[in-house]
Design a protein around this motif. Structure first.
Motif, PDB file in Angstrom:
ATOM      1  N   LYS A   1      25.918  46.285  35.758  1.00  0.00           N
ATOM      2  CA  LYS A   1      27.291  46.662  35.370  1.00  0.00           C
ATOM      3  C   LYS A   1      27.399  46.853  33.857  1.00  0.00           C
ATOM      4  CE  LYS A   1      29.635  45.168  39.475  1.00  0.00           C
ATOM      5  NZ  LYS A   1      30.547  44.289  40.169  1.00  0.00           N
TER       6      LYS A   1
ATOM      7  N   THR B   1      26.498  50.232  32.663  1.00  0.00           N
ATOM      8  CA  THR B   1      27.233  51.377  33.239  1.00  0.00           C
ATOM      9  C   THR B   1      28.744  51.251  33.041  1.00  0.00           C
ATOM     10  OG1 THR B   1      27.167  50.202  35.364  1.00  0.00           O
ATOM     11  CG2 THR B   1      25.472  51.865  35.007  1.00  0.00           C
TER      12      THR B   1
ATOM     13  N   ARG C   1      30.877  49.727  35.847  1.00  0.00           N
ATOM     14  CA  ARG C   1      31.001  50.316  37.190  1.00  0.00           C
ATOM     15  C   ARG C   1      29.992  49.764  38.179  1.00  0.00           C
ATOM     16  NH1 ARG C   1      30.970  54.854  34.083  1.00  0.00           N
ATOM     17  NH2 ARG C   1      28.751  55.136  34.552  1.00  0.00           N
ATOM     18  N   GLY C   2      28.741  49.611  37.727  1.00  0.00           N
ATOM     19  CA  GLY C   2      27.599  49.419  38.629  1.00  0.00           C
ATOM     20  C   GLY C   2      26.797  50.703  38.652  1.00  0.00           C
TER      21      GLY C   2
ATOM     22  N   ASP D   1      24.653  53.991  40.008  1.00  0.00           N
ATOM     23  CA  ASP D   1      24.923  54.987  41.048  1.00  0.00           C
ATOM     24  C   ASP D   1      24.046  54.759  42.266  1.00  0.00           C
ATOM     25  OD1 ASP D   1      26.714  57.067  39.475  1.00  0.00           O
ATOM     26  OD2 ASP D   1      25.099  56.451  38.134  1.00  0.00           O
TER      27      ASP D   1
ATOM     28  N   ARG E   1      27.962  51.044  42.143  1.00  0.00           N
ATOM     29  CA  ARG E   1      29.390  51.354  41.967  1.00  0.00           C
ATOM     30  C   ARG E   1      30.011  51.755  43.307  1.00  0.00           C
ATOM     31  NH1 ARG E   1      29.944  56.782  42.829  1.00  0.00           N
ATOM     32  NH2 ARG E   1      28.195  58.136  42.263  1.00  0.00           N
TER      33      ARG E   1
ATOM     34  N   LYS F   1      30.459  52.963  49.830  1.00  0.00           N
ATOM     35  CA  LYS F   1      29.050  52.815  49.472  1.00  0.00           C
ATOM     36  C   LYS F   1      28.179  53.243  50.661  1.00  0.00           C
ATOM     37  CE  LYS F   1      29.890  49.090  46.152  1.00  0.00           C
ATOM     38  NZ  LYS F   1      29.537  47.723  45.701  1.00  0.00           N
TER      39      LYS F   1
END
Length: 357
Positions: free
Chosen positions: A234, A237, A240-241, A243, A263, A291
């Protein structure tokens, strides 16, 4: 003419956790087939799984990451000659069934039939001095190795294909960040191929020794797996986490880690989850957080040519895969090789068997 003996040494699977080095007959070949004298055969996690779980009947000779020299050719073989240096795929699909039309080659019934054998039920056979390569593999799954490219590099063509297939399925974009969990030889291959797309790649492993090998492939964002990998993903990014999370080691607990590290709208690729069972994941993460949980298994014939070019041209061009080999064992020491591969050490990476040693 190459002199071919009547018998050879091979590591024979005799039952669960029971592999013995034995003398067996050199396989006979038929029309359209070739006999290959093995130079290098890598040990793959799927070989180990079969040996430790007893998923396959005994006796067999495993090993499928193979490169060597053609020692004999059967009638009607015109594209290959004695003395040619080759790597052999052990699976090639029919190209015509429903699964092949849908490009899901690993589910094709012909693909599931193994086309290389040292003896007994066809199972690859690379843990032996010679293998018989059957006709449909000779037609579509035998790759010539150019002069100047070592057998050790060419033996990576099949494992690179499996990794390339997974990375291609992810359709990575340059603005994306990928977390690769596990930096054994397969994890490093997945990470290196992901980086070639232009994506940012984070790598996670317990061992600094493995990160040091990964660094040789330009992988310069290591994470210590003993730390908080989700928080690190995280932090890299904007909170977000990532991709994508690629799970390159077995262990269902890592699925939860991967799902937490990506994310909303991200995707998790399972690459090493080959054991049946049940694994926990949050269904709301798939539904509400959108996800995606996906998997990739084995190779794709559609990318055979691209992968062969990448591996064979890559030697000396920044993609020297022989750097992944940490240990080389003779056929006589094959049991020790399998034992080390089954119990990875911080300094053990790809382990190969070389009958000539």
């Amino acid at each position: 003419m190459m002199e071919v003996p009547k018998t050879m040494r091979a590591a024979v699977y005799r039952g669960v956790n029971d592999v013995r080095v034995e003398t067996i007959p050199v396989p006979e070949i038929g029309p359209g087939e070739v006999l290959v004298k093995i130079h290098t055969c890598g040990i793959c996690g799927t070989d180990l799984k079969k040996i430790h779980t007893g998923s396959h009947s005994a006796p067999r000779v495993f090993g499928h990451e193979m490169a060597g020299t053609i020692a004999a050719v059967g009638g009607g073989v015109t594209d290959f000659a004695i003395g040619d240096r080759v790597m052999a795929y052990h699976h090639i699909p029919c190209g015509e069934c429903y699964y092949c039309r849908k490009q899901t080659f690993a589910q094709c019934e012909t693909y599931k039939k193994v086309g290389c054998t040292a003896a007994f039920m066809p199972s690859g056979g690379g843990f032996a001095e010679y293998i018989r390569v059957m006709d449909w593999i000779v037609r579509k799954g035998l790759v010539k190795i150019p002069d100047g490219v070592p057998f050790e590099q060419a033996a990576f063509i099949e494992p690179v294909n499996t990794c390339y297939k997974a990375v291609e399925m992810l359709a990575l974009e340059p603005d994306e960040t990928v977390l690769v969990i596990g930096q054994g030889p397969i994890g490093i291959l997945l990470a290196a191929l992901a980086k070639r797309t232009g994506a940012t790649v984070l790598t996670s492993d317990l061992y600094g020794e493995r990160h040091a090998v990964a660094a040789k492939f330009g992988l310069d964002r290591p994470l210590d797996a003993r730390g908080d990998v989700v928080a690190a993903a995280k932090a890299a990014t904007d909170g977000r986490g990532t991709d994508v999370a690629l799970v390159a080691v077995g262990g269902n607990a890592l699925i939860t880690l991967a799902m937490n590290a990506i994310r909303p709208g991200g995707r998790v690729m399972l690459f090493a989850a080959t054991q049946h069972g049940e694994a926990p994941f949050d269904p709301a993460a798939v539904c509400m957080d959108e996800k995606t949980l996906m998997g990739s298994y084995s190779s794709s014939v559609a990318i055979n040519d691209e992968v062969a070019q990448l591996v064979l041209n890559g030697y000396g061009m920044g993609f020297d895969l022989t750097q992944l080999i940490s240990h080389r064992f003779s056929i006589e020491d094959a049991v020790a090789a399998i034992d080390l591969a089954s119990n990875p050490q911080p300094d053990s990476m790809k382990i190969v068997i070389q009958p000539e040693l």
